[in-house]
Design a protein around this motif. Sequence first.
Motif, PDB file in Angstrom:
ATOM      1  N   ASP A  17       0.696  -1.216  -0.110  1.00 59.87           N
ATOM      2  CA  ASP A  17       0.093  -0.011   0.137  1.00 59.87           C
ATOM      3  C   ASP A  17       0.730   1.106  -0.092  1.00 59.87           C
ATOM      4  O   ASP A  17       0.564   2.334  -0.612  1.00 59.87           O
ATOM      5  N   THR A  18       1.788   1.123   0.962  1.00 56.17           N
ATOM      6  CA  THR A  18       2.763   2.601   0.969  1.00 56.17           C
ATOM      7  C   THR A  18       3.425   2.783  -0.298  1.00 56.17           C
ATOM      8  O   THR A  18       3.622   4.182  -0.743  1.00 56.17           O
ATOM      9  N   SER A  19       3.513   1.796  -1.345  1.00 53.77           N
ATOM     10  CA  SER A  19       4.280   2.419  -2.526  1.00 53.77           C
ATOM     11  C   SER A  19       3.237   3.240  -3.573  1.00 53.77           C
ATOM     12  O   SER A  19       3.685   3.970  -4.161  1.00 53.77           O
ATOM     13  N   ASP A  20       2.086   2.950  -3.086  1.00 54.96           N
ATOM     14  CA  ASP A  20       1.081   3.863  -4.155  1.00 54.96           C
ATOM     15  C   ASP A  20       0.974   5.469  -3.330  1.00 54.96           C
ATOM     16  O   ASP A  20       0.752   6.322  -4.053  1.00 54.96           O
ATOM     17  N   ALA A  21       1.111   5.347  -1.781  1.00 46.61           N
ATOM     18  CA  ALA A  21       0.741   6.361  -1.202  1.00 46.61           C
ATOM     19  C   ALA A  21       1.902   7.618  -1.589  1.00 46.61           C
ATOM     20  O   ALA A  21       1.494   8.925  -1.614  1.00 46.61           O
ATOM     21  N   ARG A  22       3.089   7.069  -1.924  1.00 49.24           N
ATOM     22  CA  ARG A  22       4.266   8.127  -2.146  1.00 49.24           C
ATOM     23  C   ARG A  22       4.005   8.889  -3.519  1.00 49.24           C
ATOM     24  O   ARG A  22       4.730   9.992  -3.682  1.00 49.24           O
ATOM     25  N   LYS A  23       2.926   8.349  -4.301  1.00 48.54           N
ATOM     26  CA  LYS A  23       2.862   9.032  -5.582  1.00 48.54           C
ATOM     27  C   LYS A  23       2.215  10.263  -5.704  1.00 48.54           C
ATOM     28  O   LYS A  23       2.723  10.965  -6.478  1.00 48.54           O
ATOM     29  N   LYS A  24       1.316  10.809  -4.666  1.00 46.40           N
ATOM     30  CA  LYS A  24       0.696  12.084  -4.571  1.00 46.40           C
ATOM     31  C   LYS A  24       1.573  13.159  -4.143  1.00 46.40           C
ATOM     32  O   LYS A  24       2.138  12.692  -3.288  1.00 46.40           O
ATOM     33  N   LYS A  25       1.685  14.197  -4.901  1.00 43.06           N
ATOM     34  CA  LYS A  25       2.367  15.366  -4.186  1.00 43.06           C
ATOM     35  C   LYS A  25       1.601  16.161  -3.440  1.00 43.06           C
ATOM     36  O   LYS A  25       0.385  16.326  -3.844  1.00 43.06           O
ATOM     37  N   LYS A  26       2.025  17.140  -2.882  1.00 46.10           N
ATOM     38  CA  LYS A  26       1.384  18.082  -1.915  1.00 46.10           C
ATOM     39  C   LYS A  26       0.827  19.195  -2.788  1.00 46.10           C
ATOM     40  O   LYS A  26       1.747  19.622  -3.608  1.00 46.10           O
ATOM     41  N   LYS A  27      -0.590  19.640  -2.756  1.00 40.97           N
ATOM     42  CA  LYS A  27      -1.087  20.591  -3.390  1.00 40.97           C
ATOM     43  C   LYS A  27      -0.907  21.850  -2.738  1.00 40.97           C
ATOM     44  O   LYS A  27      -0.599  21.860  -1.587  1.00 40.97           O
ATOM     45  N   TYR A  28      -1.081  23.100  -3.352  1.00 33.30           N
ATOM     46  CA  TYR A  28      -1.014  24.261  -2.920  1.00 33.30           C
ATOM     47  C   TYR A  28      -2.137  24.577  -2.069  1.00 33.30           C
ATOM     48  O   TYR A  28      -3.277  23.835  -2.015  1.00 33.30           O
ATOM     49  N   CYS A 179      -0.309  26.633 -34.279  1.00 32.63           N
ATOM     50  CA  CYS A 179      -1.261  25.931 -35.099  1.00 32.63           C
ATOM     51  C   CYS A 179      -0.508  25.267 -36.255  1.00 32.63           C
ATOM     52  O   CYS A 179       0.369  26.082 -36.972  1.00 32.63           O
ATOM     53  N   ASP A 180      -0.667  24.109 -36.378  1.00 31.72           N
ATOM     54  CA  ASP A 180      -0.147  23.324 -37.529  1.00 31.72           C
ATOM     55  C   ASP A 180      -0.322  23.708 -38.753  1.00 31.72           C
ATOM     56  O   ASP A 180       0.319  23.707 -39.838  1.00 31.72           O
ATOM     57  N   ALA A 181      -1.553  24.270 -38.893  1.00 35.34           N
ATOM     58  CA  ALA A 181      -2.280  24.738 -40.140  1.00 35.34           C
ATOM     59  C   ALA A 181      -1.607  26.030 -40.695  1.00 35.34           C
ATOM     60  O   ALA A 181      -1.409  26.326 -41.913  1.00 35.34           O
ATOM     61  N   HIS A 182      -0.990  26.831 -39.525  1.00 37.16           N
ATOM     62  CA  HIS A 182      -0.348  28.264 -39.913  1.00 37.16           C
ATOM     63  C   HIS A 182       1.006  28.020 -39.138  1.00 37.16           C
ATOM     64  O   HIS A 182       0.971  28.691 -38.164  1.00 37.16           O
ATOM     65  N   PRO A 183       2.037  27.792 -39.659  1.00 34.71           N
ATOM     66  CA  PRO A 183       3.300  27.585 -38.827  1.00 34.71           C
ATOM     67  C   PRO A 183       3.984  28.836 -38.309  1.00 34.71           C
ATOM     68  O   PRO A 183       4.633  28.558 -37.291  1.00 34.71           O
ATOM     69  N   TRP A 184       3.379  29.906 -38.853  1.00 40.05           N
ATOM     70  CA  TRP A 184       3.882  31.150 -38.527  1.00 40.05           C
ATOM     71  C   TRP A 184       3.218  31.582 -37.011  1.00 40.05           C
ATOM     72  O   TRP A 184       3.607  32.446 -36.414  1.00 40.05           O
ATOM     73  N   MET A 185       2.063  31.055 -36.838  1.00 35.00           N
ATOM     74  CA  MET A 185       1.304  31.395 -35.420  1.00 35.00           C
ATOM     75  C   MET A 185       1.918  30.769 -34.236  1.00 35.00           C
ATOM     76  O   MET A 185       2.569  29.814 -34.211  1.00 35.00           O
ATOM     77  N   ARG A 186       2.007  31.612 -33.198  1.00 36.58           N
ATOM     78  CA  ARG A 186       2.796  31.322 -32.268  1.00 36.58           C
ATOM     79  C   ARG A 186       2.160  32.087 -30.812  1.00 36.58           C
ATOM     80  O   ARG A 186       2.004  33.187 -30.883  1.00 36.58           O
ATOM     81  N   ALA A 187       2.327  31.548 -29.744  1.00 38.97           N
ATOM     82  CA  ALA A 187       1.984  32.113 -28.487  1.00 38.97           C
ATOM     83  C   ALA A 187       2.436  31.437 -27.488  1.00 38.97           C
ATOM     84  O   ALA A 187       2.893  30.306 -27.492  1.00 38.97           O
ATOM     85  N   TYR A 188       2.496  32.185 -26.321  1.00 38.04           N
ATOM     86  CA  TYR A 188       3.014  31.458 -24.814  1.00 38.04           C
ATOM     87  C   TYR A 188       2.198  31.725 -23.835  1.00 38.04           C
ATOM     88  O   TYR A 188       1.298  32.933 -23.783  1.00 38.04           O
ATOM     89  N   VAL A 189       1.974  30.877 -22.866  1.00 40.29           N
ATOM     90  CA  VAL A 189       1.215  30.982 -21.733  1.00 40.29           C
ATOM     91  C   VAL A 189       1.849  30.355 -20.523  1.00 40.29           C
ATOM     92  O   VAL A 189       2.374  29.201 -20.577  1.00 40.29           O
ATOM     93  N   TYR A 190       2.253  31.266 -19.501  1.00 43.55           N
ATOM     94  CA  TYR A 190       2.628  30.717 -18.310  1.00 43.55           C
ATOM     95  C   TYR A 190       1.621  29.994 -17.567  1.00 43.55           C
ATOM     96  O   TYR A 190       0.668  30.927 -16.812  1.00 43.55           O
ATOM     97  N   SER A 191       1.331  28.932 -17.251  1.00 41.69           N
ATOM     98  CA  SER A 191       0.341  28.166 -16.157  1.00 41.69           C
ATOM     99  C   SER A 191       1.088  28.318 -14.771  1.00 41.69           C
ATOM    100  O   SER A 191       1.841  27.463 -14.637  1.00 41.69           O
ATOM    101  N   SER A 192       0.628  28.877 -13.852  1.00 45.48           N
ATOM    102  CA  SER A 192       1.102  28.941 -12.611  1.00 45.48           C
ATOM    103  C   SER A 192       0.310  28.055 -11.522  1.00 45.48           C
ATOM    104  O   SER A 192      -1.061  28.160 -11.568  1.00 45.48           O
ATOM    105  N   ASP A 193       0.910  27.521 -10.489  1.00 43.07           N
ATOM    106  CA  ASP A 193      -0.149  26.598  -9.653  1.00 43.07           C
ATOM    107  C   ASP A 193      -0.064  27.295  -8.381  1.00 43.07           C
ATOM    108  O   ASP A 193      -0.472  26.596  -7.338  1.00 43.07           O
ATOM    109  N   SER A 194       0.498  28.531  -8.317  1.00 42.85           N
ATOM    110  CA  SER A 194       0.161  29.456  -7.157  1.00 42.85           C
ATOM    111  C   SER A 194      -0.337  30.659  -7.889  1.00 42.85           C
ATOM    112  O   SER A 194      -0.023  31.107  -9.071  1.00 42.85           O
ATOM    113  N   PRO A 195      -0.967  31.967  -7.145  1.00 38.10           N
ATOM    114  CA  PRO A 195      -1.246  32.950  -7.476  1.00 38.10           C
ATOM    115  C   PRO A 195       0.044  34.115  -7.750  1.00 38.10           C
ATOM    116  O   PRO A 195      -0.179  35.027  -8.226  1.00 38.10           O
ATOM    117  N   TYR A 196       1.118  33.591  -7.224  1.00 36.54           N
ATOM    118  CA  TYR A 196       2.134  34.353  -7.448  1.00 36.54           C
ATOM    119  C   TYR A 196       3.150  34.510  -8.776  1.00 36.54           C
ATOM    120  O   TYR A 196       4.085  33.896  -8.674  1.00 36.54           O
TER     121      TYR A 196
END
Lengths: 248, 259
Positions: A17-28, A179-196
Amino acid sequence: MKKLVFLALVLSLFIVDTSDARKKKKKYEVIDVTNGGSITGTIKAASKVDDPVMKIETKKPDEVEFCGTEFQSNMYIISPDLGVKNVVVALLKVKQGKAMPEKDYVINNLKCQFEPLVGLAFKGNNFVIKNSDALFHNTNLGIQLKGGKKRAVYNLALPNLNQVLKKKIKTKGVHSIKCDAHPWMRAYVYSSDSPYAALTDDSGKFEITDIPAGTYKVLIWHEGFGEVKQEITVEAGQATTLDHTFSK
Amino acid sequence: MHQKQRKGFFVLSLLSLPILLIMTVMLTGAENAYGGNANGEEIYKINCAVCHGVKGDSKGEVCYNTNVEKSGKEITTYSRDFTLGVFKFRTTATGCLPDENDLKRIISTGIPKSFMPSFNDISPEEKMALIEYVESFSERWEEEDPCDVITTYMPNWVGKSYSVEKGKKIYQDMKCWECHGDKGDGAGPKADKLKDDWGHKMVPFDFTSGALKRGTAPEDIYITFTTGLDGTGMPSYEDTLGEDDRWHLVSYTLKLMGR
């Protein structure tokens, strides 16, 4: 004796059982932040960098007309006193603090470009992906990993005008959108797991507020200049300055 | 009395022996989560590392295979880089890890038109141990919750002429032809400049060639429309097309494939 055997069996089950328990990381964890500190600063360029003009190449005649043949990349938006716009400044691995913003992140396919070019999203909210063109677009979003590798997060078809899709923001870090249909299209988004997390404005300035006192790792990321990580100590009720100068 | 006690002790030691053995194996880490003793690492090194690399990063000795289509187009396939945790052939939604059965299937059947052979001689127990080892190359398997498996029930009208007609219109409306071509031959206006997430040239599938890498059952085609092929330009239509429409599209593409 039989009890002993039984006990040993039960014990061995626990080991599995304990081998499964270590899988989950602590959330914010959300806490009341009283007398929090803040980080303010300016991200600059060592010298002026020319913003490249990018080419549009397509074989579809209707797209040549609609999308044009070239566009200003807006990769380097640098103010007269060398402040850099669209730099992500984010605290990493924050365990607790103020509540996460409740705000969906809109990715718009508009005139053969993504809008916005760079932005901040917060985990747990949704990506709202829109097609504002009468063209086929696909939004291929993935996490940027070390060595220029990319891990697919969503690749969605948006064949029609005014199509809107909603997808949960489940991953963190710098994501690139293409966008694979328009190879020049690009953008970036930073996804944060905290509000900071913050994005620099036209003059390269940013501010992150209500931070519990402590030492943090901070990421400074820009599409063209790359990224740096450093440590910063925030004191209760104090404003800490974090300036950085990128050079090419 | 004395005799009975000794017998009891004997039975106990007999019983505790396997338990002790199991515990020792567990503590030394040789036991896999599926309860077998197959050594996934060993099986991987013998069978897989030559292409997928000892570290699972696809930097093995033989890394790609070039196939010439009947159209004359060359399709080069590369061995999967397991460190990314991205897989094309899944029965889970776009962005998800594959289900274990997806990986089991690929190991069993191989991938036609690529270098990936069938490893059906590996026992089911060894396969599970191998999958567990492959999963250790990416932290995704530890960090993420598994996604639901998408189940498919093929309607009995798939392949009927009215369904083919509907599918033909969907093929137009969904702009499938932009990559796959008006005739389904993979020669659409967008076909030339496609690159996958690994930086390799991508060739949109030529339906007239008739041989899909994932498999040619109607269910295989349906699941590709549904999940997309992560890491490539093929997006998921799960949110864009209803289930029936995806099946109509299957009808039409089966016709394009001459099936």
